[in-house]
Design a protein around this motif. Structure first.
Motif, short mmCIF file in Angstrom:
data_model
loop_
_atom_site.label_atom_id
_atom_site.label_comp_id
_atom_site.label_asym_id
_atom_site.label_seq_id
_atom_site.Cartn_x
_atom_site.Cartn_y
_atom_site.Cartn_z
N MET A 35 -2.48 7.27 -5.69
CA MET A 35 -1.77 7.19 -6.98
C MET A 35 -2.29 8.23 -7.97
SD MET A 35 -0.49 3.33 -7.42
CE MET A 35 -1.97 2.41 -7.56
N GLU A 36 -3.63 8.41 -7.95
CA GLU A 36 -4.24 9.40 -8.86
C GLU A 36 -3.77 10.83 -8.53
OE1 GLU A 36 -8.51 9.01 -8.58
OE2 GLU A 36 -8.33 6.88 -9.07
N HIS A 37 -3.45 11.06 -7.27
CA HIS A 37 -3.09 12.43 -6.86
C HIS A 37 -1.62 12.53 -6.47
CE1 HIS A 37 -7.47 12.22 -6.39
NE2 HIS A 37 -7.44 13.50 -6.75
N SER A 38 -0.79 11.74 -7.12
CA SER A 38 0.62 11.71 -6.72
C SER A 38 1.29 13.08 -6.83
CB SER A 38 1.38 10.67 -7.54
OG SER A 38 1.19 10.95 -8.91
N ASP A 39 0.73 13.95 -7.69
CA ASP A 39 1.34 15.27 -7.89
C ASP A 39 1.28 16.16 -6.64
OD1 ASP A 39 -1.44 15.07 -8.40
OD2 ASP A 39 -1.43 17.13 -9.19
N ILE A 40 0.31 15.90 -5.75
CA ILE A 40 0.23 16.79 -4.58
C ILE A 40 0.95 16.20 -3.36
CG2 ILE A 40 -1.88 18.00 -5.28
CD1 ILE A 40 -3.42 16.18 -3.33
N PHE A 41 1.51 15.01 -3.52
CA PHE A 41 2.19 14.39 -2.38
C PHE A 41 3.68 14.23 -2.64
CE2 PHE A 41 -2.16 12.38 -2.29
CZ PHE A 41 -2.61 13.08 -1.18
N GLY A 42 4.42 14.10 -1.54
CA GLY A 42 5.85 13.83 -1.66
C GLY A 42 6.18 12.47 -1.10
N GLU A 43 7.40 12.07 -1.27
CA GLU A 43 7.84 10.79 -0.70
C GLU A 43 8.17 10.99 0.78
OE1 GLU A 43 10.81 8.65 -2.73
OE2 GLU A 43 9.70 8.73 -4.64
N ILE A 44 8.15 9.89 1.51
CA ILE A 44 8.41 10.03 2.95
C ILE A 44 9.83 9.57 3.27
CG2 ILE A 44 7.48 9.56 5.24
CD1 ILE A 44 5.16 8.15 3.89
N PRO A 45 10.62 10.45 3.84
CA PRO A 45 11.93 9.99 4.32
C PRO A 45 11.73 9.05 5.52
CG PRO A 45 11.76 12.40 4.32
CD PRO A 45 10.39 11.88 4.08
N ASP A 46 12.60 8.08 5.65
CA ASP A 46 12.47 7.10 6.74
C ASP A 46 12.38 7.74 8.12
OD1 ASP A 46 12.42 5.04 5.01
OD2 ASP A 46 14.54 4.46 5.26
N MET A 57 0.84 -1.21 0.00
CA MET A 57 0.00 0.00 0.00
C MET A 57 0.88 1.26 0.00
SD MET A 57 -3.35 -0.58 0.07
CE MET A 57 -4.27 -2.10 0.05
N GLU A 58 0.35 2.28 -0.64
CA GLU A 58 1.08 3.55 -0.77
C GLU A 58 1.17 4.29 0.57
OE1 GLU A 58 2.15 5.52 -3.78
OE2 GLU A 58 2.41 3.38 -4.27
N LYS A 59 2.27 4.99 0.75
CA LYS A 59 2.42 5.91 1.88
C LYS A 59 3.01 7.18 1.32
CE LYS A 59 3.72 2.96 5.79
NZ LYS A 59 4.24 1.77 5.16
N VAL A 60 2.42 8.30 1.66
CA VAL A 60 2.92 9.56 1.10
C VAL A 60 3.02 10.62 2.21
CG1 VAL A 60 1.95 9.11 -1.20
CG2 VAL A 60 0.61 10.36 0.50
N PHE A 61 3.63 11.75 1.82
CA PHE A 61 3.80 12.85 2.77
C PHE A 61 3.18 14.12 2.18
CE2 PHE A 61 6.19 16.66 4.00
CZ PHE A 61 6.04 16.61 5.39
N THR A 62 2.57 14.92 3.04
CA THR A 62 2.15 16.26 2.61
C THR A 62 2.39 17.22 3.78
OG1 THR A 62 0.38 17.60 1.69
CG2 THR A 62 -0.30 15.96 3.28
N SER A 63 2.81 18.43 3.44
CA SER A 63 3.07 19.38 4.53
C SER A 63 1.79 20.12 4.92
CB SER A 63 4.16 20.37 4.13
OG SER A 63 3.75 21.04 2.96
N LYS A 64 0.81 20.16 3.99
CA LYS A 64 -0.44 20.87 4.29
C LYS A 64 -1.64 19.97 4.03
CE LYS A 64 0.75 25.71 3.72
NZ LYS A 64 1.81 26.03 2.76
N LEU A 65 -2.62 20.10 4.90
CA LEU A 65 -3.82 19.29 4.73
C LEU A 65 -4.70 19.79 3.58
CD1 LEU A 65 -5.35 18.59 8.27
CD2 LEU A 65 -4.47 16.92 6.62
N GLU A 66 -4.64 21.09 3.36
CA GLU A 66 -5.60 21.73 2.47
C GLU A 66 -5.67 21.10 1.07
OE1 GLU A 66 -4.92 25.88 2.28
OE2 GLU A 66 -6.85 26.29 1.34
N SER A 67 -4.48 20.92 0.45
CA SER A 67 -4.51 20.39 -0.92
C SER A 67 -5.06 18.96 -0.92
CB SER A 67 -3.11 20.43 -1.54
OG SER A 67 -2.18 19.87 -0.64
N PHE A 68 -4.73 18.21 0.10
CA PHE A 68 -5.24 16.85 0.22
C PHE A 68 -6.77 16.86 0.36
CE2 PHE A 68 -6.33 13.64 3.66
CZ PHE A 68 -6.51 12.58 2.79
N LEU A 69 -7.27 17.72 1.28
CA LEU A 69 -8.72 17.75 1.51
C LEU A 69 -9.47 18.27 0.28
CD1 LEU A 69 -8.89 18.97 5.22
CD2 LEU A 69 -9.18 16.65 4.34
#
Lengths: 337, 273
Positions: A173-184, A1-13
């Motif tokens: 996956m559809e919204h990969s453009d608004i997320f970043g990868e997660i550093p360990d 399963m995918e795991k992603v990072f975002t610094s702001k909730l707004e774009s995700f919501l």
């Protein structure tokens, strides 16, 4: 399963709101309830540290709904896909309990399933369990590992979003453009946060750790006078059953509409005096203490016998809501003593 | 069964039979196929007014219409008593467990009924009579408050008494003019010599207080609890084991009952209340 990072909730919501009718937590005084998401940004969304004070069952099993019509049969409205953001692990477990009842194979409740199948669940880790939270007594940990489409974990510099279903995975996956990868390192931070919350729950609820199961405590305490003594503090407000995310009693009643007859389905409460009264007037639970006993027997003994799990998730909503100051934790302790 | 478990099928009251001053039988013609097993119950809707659970009193072999015998006891039953022929009704079900008639084969069936409890029992009785040779015998003990309060009087006092293999004894709490039968509650006509306990099943239906004392008496006779079948009354509403009103211990009377053996429920408190 995918795991992603975002610094702001707004774009995700905003991305969620494009696809679903989105409900988000909103703070009122000390409590959270749910509001419809406003994408204008005028009401910034705050991730709730604790579960809402209202139960999640409202989304699946509304307080009142049309159940049937006469003489012409109604087709329940198609439920538009909706998303709820900020559910906690206890909420997910309450849905699992409701599923046992309403999605039971022999009699599936289509009104419930229509909503259940269209609900996109976005859970989040607990950061600040409340005084009344005792989920760990029922196996809770303060974060979810299953039962969600997406789960959000707050960390210092943003949020980790993890998929828990194929629906959730596709969304990321559809919204990969608004997320970043997660550093360990961020995953380690999340794990440390989770461990800290779990440790806090274990510590604060240490006094509720019994050497026997709660089922056993309630079964053994059945003949004690604890229920009658506790009932003296009960003001019969029924709030315990209304806010409980697992209580699912309802009653059906009929009414006349303009040009048809309707059968309605509405929440009920086993704490109500005439709840079990039959037409001839007999009522096994005329005494308030007996109704209280019935409620606990249902939750911890009869539901367990039937479905193999407790009908309580330790969310503590009933403790917060009770007008008479009743506390299920105290009752269990007194039964144990 | 409908996809929506709360949706009744439509039906019409085609005949009404006055059984006593407080009890009427309603003959209902469902608009769709409707089949039930004896002992199961239905939720009968008076559109716009309310819904209540009843066990049909007719034979399941009769499929084009069902008969429901109703005592005026509460709000919905009161309104049903005011209904006339032609009234439209809704029917949900059938729900719950039935009398396991096939398990009774070769045995004496000892049926004890009181008051309107004869309604579900009549459905069972007609089912047994249809294949009476399969059973060792059918022994009935029925009670009512007064002779006038017996339901199904015509057949009860008449043709049922003449069926080979059937023996019926009646009792009333208070005798009226012309009553030459037993006077006393139904337990006064229960006698261990009437029944071959080793090869019999008992079926009990009536008001809770009557069911309680009959069960105690049967236990006195050394009737095994697993051979005592009880038709339990609780506040059945949804009929599908969800709404919670009819809970009896871990059981939903609507789904796991209404027919239980005493063995199943004897451990729970307040089963007769």
């Amino acid at each position: 399963m995918e795991k992603v990072f975002t610094s702001k909730l707004e774009s995700f919501l905003n991305a969620v709101a494009e696809k679903f009718q989105l409900y988000v937590p909103a703070k009122t005084d000390d409590h959270y309830t749910y509001n419809v998401y406003d994408p204008s940004g005028k009401k910034p969304v705050e991730l709730n540290d604790i579960r809402t004070c209202t139960p999640i069952k409202e989304f699946l099993f509304p307080i009142r709904e049309l159940a049937a019509t006469y003489p012409k049969e109604f087709k329940p409205d198609d439920i538009k896909p909706f998303a709820v953001f900020g559910l906690k692990e206890c909420d997910l477990r309450s849905i699992e309990i409701l599923d046992k009842v309403f999605a039971e194979e022999d009699f599936e409740d289509q009104l419930y399933l229509n909503r259940r199948n269209n609900m996109f669940i976005i859970s989040s880790d607990c950061n600040e369990p409340g005084e009344s939270c005792f989920c760990n007594i029922f196996g809770g940990k303060g974060f979810a590992e299953s039962g969600f489409d997406l789960n959000v974990s707050k960390i210092k510099d943003g949020f980790i979003i993890e998929a828990g279903s194929s629906k959730g995975n596709s969304f990321l996956m559809e919204h990969s453009d608004i997320f970043g990868e997660i550093p360990d390192a961020l995953l380690s931070e999340r794990d440390a946060n989770r461990a800290a919350v779990q440790a806090r729950l274990e510590e604060k609820n240490d006094h509720l750790k019994f050497d026997v199961t709660i089922k056993q405590i309630v079964e053994d305490g059945c003949d004690s006078d604890v229920f009658d003594r506790e009932a003296k503090n009960c003001v019969e407000c029924q709030a315990c059953t209304r806010v409980c995310p697992t209580c699912h009693c309802f009653y059906l009643y009929d009414m006349q509409k303009e040009d048809y007859f309707a059968k309605m389905k509405m929440w009920d409460s086993c704490m109500r005096l005439s709840y079990a009264t039959v037409a001839g007037g007999e009522n096994p639970n005329k005494v308030l203490g007996d109704r209280m006993k019935h409620r606990l027997l249902h939750k911890f003994v009869h539901f367990h016998d039937r479905y193999g799990l407790d009908m309580c998730v330790g969310c503590g909503r009933c403790v917060d809501a009770d007008a008479g100051g009743m506390d299920i934790r105290d009752i269990l302790k007194k039964l144990k003593d | 069964m409908k996809d929506n478990i709360y949706q009744p099928i439509n039906g019409e009251i085609v005949d009404i039979i006055e059984e006593s001053s407080t009890i009427k039988s309603f003959v209902i013609k469902p608009e769709e196929d409707f089949a039930f097993k004896t002992g199961q119950f239905v939720e009968l809707t008076l559109p716009g007014k309310g819904e209540a659970p009843f066990t049909p009193s007719s034979s399941p072999a009769e499929t084009d219409q069902i008969e429901i015998t109703i005592m005026k006891a509460g709000r919905v039953t009161g309104l049903l008593h005011e209904c006339k022929k032609g009234q439209k009704v809704g029917i949900r079900g059938p729900y719950g467990s039935c009398y396991p008639v096939d398990d009774f084969v070769g045995k004496q069936v000892y049926i004890i009924g009181g008051g309107v409890g004869l309604a579900p029992i009549r459905s069972l009785f007609l089912t047994l009579v249809d294949r009476i040779k399969d059973f060792k015998s059918v022994t009935c003990r029925y009670g009512a408050k007064t002779p006038e309060d017996f339901i199904f009087k015509k057949t009860l006092f008449g043709e049922w008494q003449k069926i080979k293999g059937v023996e019926i004894k009646l009792s009333v709490d208070q005798a009226g003019n012309g009553w030459d039968g037993n006077v006393g509650v139904v337990t006064t006509i229960l006698n261990p010599s009437d029944v071959d306990i080793k090869n019999a099943v008992a079926v009990v239906c009536g008001p809770p207080i009557m069911m309680k004392y009959v069960t105690l008496k049967l236990l006195d006779f050394k009737f095994p609890p697993e051979n005592i079948y009880l038709s339990m009354e609780k506040n059945m509403s949804c009929g599908v084991g969800k709404c919670g009103h009819c809970m009896l211990g871990k059981y939903y009377v609507c789904k796991d009952g209404p027919v239980f053996t005493y063995e199943q429920i004897k451990g729970y408190p307040k089963i007769w209340e």
